[in-house]
Design a protein around this motif. Structure first.
Motif, PDB file in Angstrom:
ATOM      1  N   PRO A 286     -31.234  47.424  23.745  1.00  0.00           N
ATOM      2  CA  PRO A 286     -29.938  47.924  23.292  1.00  0.00           C
ATOM      3  C   PRO A 286     -29.268  46.939  22.337  1.00  0.00           C
ATOM      4  CG  PRO A 286     -29.822  47.203  25.575  1.00  0.00           C
ATOM      5  CD  PRO A 286     -31.252  47.119  25.161  1.00  0.00           C
ATOM      6  N   GLN A 287     -28.450  47.468  21.442  1.00  0.00           N
ATOM      7  CA  GLN A 287     -27.733  46.645  20.473  1.00  0.00           C
ATOM      8  C   GLN A 287     -26.729  45.747  21.198  1.00  0.00           C
ATOM      9  OE1 GLN A 287     -28.243  46.906  17.163  1.00  0.00           O
ATOM     10  NE2 GLN A 287     -26.671  45.539  16.432  1.00  0.00           N
ATOM     11  N   LEU A 288     -26.790  44.464  20.950  1.00  0.00           N
ATOM     12  CA  LEU A 288     -25.856  43.516  21.541  1.00  0.00           C
ATOM     13  C   LEU A 288     -24.860  43.066  20.489  1.00  0.00           C
ATOM     14  CD1 LEU A 288     -28.317  41.256  23.557  1.00  0.00           C
ATOM     15  CD2 LEU A 288     -26.922  43.116  24.416  1.00  0.00           C
ATOM     16  N   SER A 289     -23.640  42.805  20.908  1.00  0.00           N
ATOM     17  CA  SER A 289     -22.653  42.262  19.990  1.00  0.00           C
ATOM     18  C   SER A 289     -21.977  41.075  20.663  1.00  0.00           C
ATOM     19  CB  SER A 289     -21.613  43.320  19.624  1.00  0.00           C
ATOM     20  OG  SER A 289     -20.871  43.683  20.764  1.00  0.00           O
ATOM     21  N   ALA A 290     -21.627  40.111  19.869  1.00  0.00           N
ATOM     22  CA  ALA A 290     -20.968  38.921  20.387  1.00  0.00           C
ATOM     23  C   ALA A 290     -19.917  38.470  19.391  1.00  0.00           C
ATOM     24  CB  ALA A 290     -21.986  37.813  20.621  1.00  0.00           C
ATOM     25  N   LYS A 291     -18.831  37.953  19.902  1.00  0.00           N
ATOM     26  CA  LYS A 291     -17.766  37.429  19.059  1.00  0.00           C
ATOM     27  C   LYS A 291     -18.115  35.995  18.673  1.00  0.00           C
ATOM     28  CE  LYS A 291     -13.301  38.210  19.898  1.00  0.00           C
ATOM     29  NZ  LYS A 291     -11.998  38.111  20.600  1.00  0.00           N
ATOM     30  N   ASP A 292     -17.979  35.665  17.401  1.00  0.00           N
ATOM     31  CA  ASP A 292     -18.237  34.313  16.918  1.00  0.00           C
ATOM     32  C   ASP A 292     -16.935  33.519  17.029  1.00  0.00           C
ATOM     33  OD1 ASP A 292     -18.921  31.974  15.675  1.00  0.00           O
ATOM     34  OD2 ASP A 292     -19.541  32.891  13.786  1.00  0.00           O
ATOM     35  N   PHE A 293     -16.762  32.818  18.153  1.00  0.00           N
ATOM     36  CA  PHE A 293     -15.531  32.077  18.387  1.00  0.00           C
ATOM     37  C   PHE A 293     -15.370  30.907  17.416  1.00  0.00           C
ATOM     38  CE2 PHE A 293     -15.957  34.256  22.444  1.00  0.00           C
ATOM     39  CZ  PHE A 293     -14.656  34.688  22.650  1.00  0.00           C
ATOM     40  N   ARG A 294     -16.468  30.379  16.885  1.00  0.00           N
ATOM     41  CA  ARG A 294     -16.357  29.298  15.899  1.00  0.00           C
ATOM     42  C   ARG A 294     -15.716  29.813  14.613  1.00  0.00           C
ATOM     43  NH1 ARG A 294     -18.694  24.432  17.083  1.00  0.00           N
ATOM     44  NH2 ARG A 294     -20.141  24.454  18.818  1.00  0.00           N
ATOM     45  N   ALA A 295     -15.971  31.068  14.266  1.00  0.00           N
ATOM     46  CA  ALA A 295     -15.386  31.642  13.057  1.00  0.00           C
ATOM     47  C   ALA A 295     -13.971  32.158  13.308  1.00  0.00           C
ATOM     48  CB  ALA A 295     -16.269  32.762  12.528  1.00  0.00           C
ATOM     49  N   THR A 296     -13.739  32.763  14.471  1.00  0.00           N
ATOM     50  CA  THR A 296     -12.437  33.369  14.737  1.00  0.00           C
ATOM     51  C   THR A 296     -11.402  32.381  15.261  1.00  0.00           C
ATOM     52  OG1 THR A 296     -13.105  34.047  16.963  1.00  0.00           O
ATOM     53  CG2 THR A 296     -13.456  35.632  15.188  1.00  0.00           C
ATOM     54  N   LYS A 297     -11.841  31.301  15.898  1.00  0.00           N
ATOM     55  CA  LYS A 297     -10.927  30.291  16.458  1.00  0.00           C
ATOM     56  C   LYS A 297     -11.412  28.887  16.089  1.00  0.00           C
ATOM     57  CE  LYS A 297      -8.675  33.333  19.081  1.00  0.00           C
ATOM     58  NZ  LYS A 297      -7.281  33.541  19.220  1.00  0.00           N
ATOM     59  N   PRO A 298     -11.477  28.540  14.795  1.00  0.00           N
ATOM     60  CA  PRO A 298     -12.051  27.247  14.395  1.00  0.00           C
ATOM     61  C   PRO A 298     -11.278  26.035  14.915  1.00  0.00           C
ATOM     62  CG  PRO A 298     -10.990  28.304  12.526  1.00  0.00           C
ATOM     63  CD  PRO A 298     -11.002  29.296  13.641  1.00  0.00           C
ATOM     64  N   ASP A 299      -9.970  26.161  15.119  1.00  0.00           N
ATOM     65  CA  ASP A 299      -9.188  25.021  15.617  1.00  0.00           C
ATOM     66  C   ASP A 299      -9.598  24.604  17.025  1.00  0.00           C
ATOM     67  OD1 ASP A 299      -7.842  24.995  13.239  1.00  0.00           O
ATOM     68  OD2 ASP A 299      -6.082  26.059  13.989  1.00  0.00           O
ATOM     69  N   ALA A 300     -10.100  25.537  17.811  1.00  0.00           N
ATOM     70  CA  ALA A 300     -10.542  25.205  19.169  1.00  0.00           C
ATOM     71  C   ALA A 300     -11.726  24.249  19.136  1.00  0.00           C
ATOM     72  CB  ALA A 300     -10.912  26.474  19.931  1.00  0.00           C
ATOM     73  N   TRP A 301     -12.582  24.364  18.126  1.00  0.00           N
ATOM     74  CA  TRP A 301     -13.795  23.551  18.052  1.00  0.00           C
ATOM     75  C   TRP A 301     -13.524  22.194  17.417  1.00  0.00           C
ATOM     76  CZ3 TRP A 301     -17.188  25.447  21.178  1.00  0.00           C
ATOM     77  CH2 TRP A 301     -17.098  26.807  21.479  1.00  0.00           C
ATOM     78  N   ALA A 302     -12.384  22.034  16.758  1.00  0.00           N
ATOM     79  CA  ALA A 302     -12.028  20.745  16.161  1.00  0.00           C
ATOM     80  C   ALA A 302     -11.058  19.960  17.043  1.00  0.00           C
ATOM     81  CB  ALA A 302     -11.409  20.971  14.783  1.00  0.00           C
ATOM     82  N   ALA A 303     -10.533  20.581  18.087  1.00  0.00           N
ATOM     83  CA  ALA A 303      -9.539  19.931  18.960  1.00  0.00           C
ATOM     84  C   ALA A 303     -10.164  18.762  19.707  1.00  0.00           C
ATOM     85  CB  ALA A 303      -8.976  20.938  19.943  1.00  0.00           C
ATOM     86  N   HIS A 304      -9.377  17.683  19.830  1.00  0.00           N
ATOM     87  CA  HIS A 304      -9.868  16.463  20.477  1.00  0.00           C
ATOM     88  C   HIS A 304      -9.475  16.359  21.943  1.00  0.00           C
ATOM     89  CE1 HIS A 304     -11.467  14.965  16.749  1.00  0.00           C
ATOM     90  NE2 HIS A 304     -10.321  15.212  16.160  1.00  0.00           N
ATOM     91  N   THR A 305      -8.557  17.202  22.408  1.00  0.00           N
ATOM     92  CA  THR A 305      -8.188  17.194  23.827  1.00  0.00           C
ATOM     93  C   THR A 305      -8.432  18.572  24.413  1.00  0.00           C
ATOM     94  OG1 THR A 305      -5.880  17.873  23.525  1.00  0.00           O
ATOM     95  CG2 THR A 305      -6.352  15.489  23.390  1.00  0.00           C
ATOM     96  N   VAL A 306      -8.642  18.602  25.714  1.00  0.00           N
ATOM     97  CA  VAL A 306      -8.881  19.872  26.395  1.00  0.00           C
ATOM     98  C   VAL A 306      -7.671  20.786  26.239  1.00  0.00           C
ATOM     99  CG1 VAL A 306      -9.281  20.945  28.650  1.00  0.00           C
ATOM    100  CG2 VAL A 306     -10.539  18.871  28.011  1.00  0.00           C
ATOM    101  N   ASP A 307      -6.467  20.254  26.419  1.00  0.00           N
ATOM    102  CA  ASP A 307      -5.258  21.080  26.298  1.00  0.00           C
ATOM    103  C   ASP A 307      -5.124  21.691  24.906  1.00  0.00           C
ATOM    104  OD1 ASP A 307      -4.558  20.634  28.943  1.00  0.00           O
ATOM    105  OD2 ASP A 307      -3.212  18.958  28.465  1.00  0.00           O
ATOM    106  N   ASP A 308      -5.412  20.897  23.856  1.00  0.00           N
ATOM    107  CA  ASP A 308      -5.330  21.423  22.489  1.00  0.00           C
ATOM    108  C   ASP A 308      -6.392  22.495  22.240  1.00  0.00           C
ATOM    109  OD1 ASP A 308      -3.201  19.764  21.941  1.00  0.00           O
ATOM    110  OD2 ASP A 308      -4.394  18.270  20.835  1.00  0.00           O
ATOM    111  N   ALA A 309      -7.591  22.296  22.779  1.00  0.00           N
ATOM    112  CA  ALA A 309      -8.663  23.283  22.603  1.00  0.00           C
ATOM    113  C   ALA A 309      -8.322  24.588  23.323  1.00  0.00           C
ATOM    114  CB  ALA A 309      -9.985  22.717  23.106  1.00  0.00           C
ATOM    115  N   ILE A 310      -7.778  24.487  24.536  1.00  0.00           N
ATOM    116  CA  ILE A 310      -7.382  25.690  25.281  1.00  0.00           C
ATOM    117  C   ILE A 310      -6.281  26.430  24.535  1.00  0.00           C
ATOM    118  CG2 ILE A 310      -6.274  26.516  27.405  1.00  0.00           C
ATOM    119  CD1 ILE A 310      -7.787  24.222  28.877  1.00  0.00           C
TER     120      ILE A 310
END
Length: 150
Positions: A21-45
Motif C-alpha cells: 500500500p502507498q505510504l505517506s510521511a511528513k518531512d518534519f525537517r522540511a516543515t519544522k526546520p527550527d526544531a532540528w537546529a535547536a540546541h536545547t530540548v525546550d527550544d526544539a519542543i
C-alpha cells in the motif's frame, strides 16, 4: 491440469501479496526546520509543537543506566496513549532533536531506536495524543568515557 492451475493461482496470489500500500510521511525537517537546529530540548519542543505543557506521565523511556558505547545507545519508547506523533530529544549533543514519528491508525506505540550521545544526559520523549494533549517521559543516563567513540 490440476498442477498447472495450482501453479498459476499460486503465482497470482504471490503477485497480489507483493503489492504494497502507498505510504505517506511528513518531512518534519522540511516543515519544522527550527526544531532540528535547536540546541536545547525546550527550544526544539517549542519549534516542533509550539508552547505546550506536557503531562509528565503515560510515556515510558527505556535505556541503560550506563551506556558503554555512546555511538549506539538502545532506547525504547512506549505508551498506551492513542497518539498522533512521537518525538525524541536529548540534551547531550549540540542539536536536541533526534527523531519524530507520525503514528498511523491502530499503531502500537512501542519503538526501539539506537541513538548517539557524546556525553551523559537526559532523553526526553513527547507524545502528541489524539486527544489534543501532550505527554512526556524522560530517562537520564551516563555515557562511559569515550562518548560517541565507544
Amino acid at each position: 491440469m490440476l498442477r498447472r492451475n495450482f501453479l498459476r493461482f499460486g503465482a497470482i496470489a504471490t503477485a497480489a501479496a507483493v503489492v504494497v500500500p502507498q505510504l505517506s510521511a511528513k518531512d518534519f525537517r522540511a516543515t519544522k526546520p527550527d526544531a532540528w537546529a535547536a540546541h536545547t530540548v525546550d527550544d526544539a519542543i517549542k519549534a516542533l509543537y509550539g508552547d505546550i505543557t506536557p503531562i509528565e506521565s503515560g510515556v515510558t523511556v527505556g535505556a541503560p543506566k550506563v551506556a558503554s558505547n555512546g555511538g549506539a545507545i538502545p532506547v525504547n519508547v512506549k505508551s498506551d496513549i492513542d497518539a498522533k506523533s512521537v518525538a525524541i530529544f536529548q540534551d547531550a549533543n549540540p542539536e536536541a532533536a533526534v527523531i519524530v514519528f507520525e503514528m498511523s491508525e491502530a499503531a502500537i506505540l512501542n519503538y526501539d531506536i539506537k541513538m548517539k550521545m557524546g556525553a551523559s544526559g537526559t532523553i526526553t520523549a513527547i507524545v502528541e495524543g489524539k486527544d489534543g494533549k501532550f505527554y512526556k517521559g524522560t530517562k537520564t543516563l551516563e555515557v562511559a568515557l569515550g562518548g560517541c567513540e565507544g
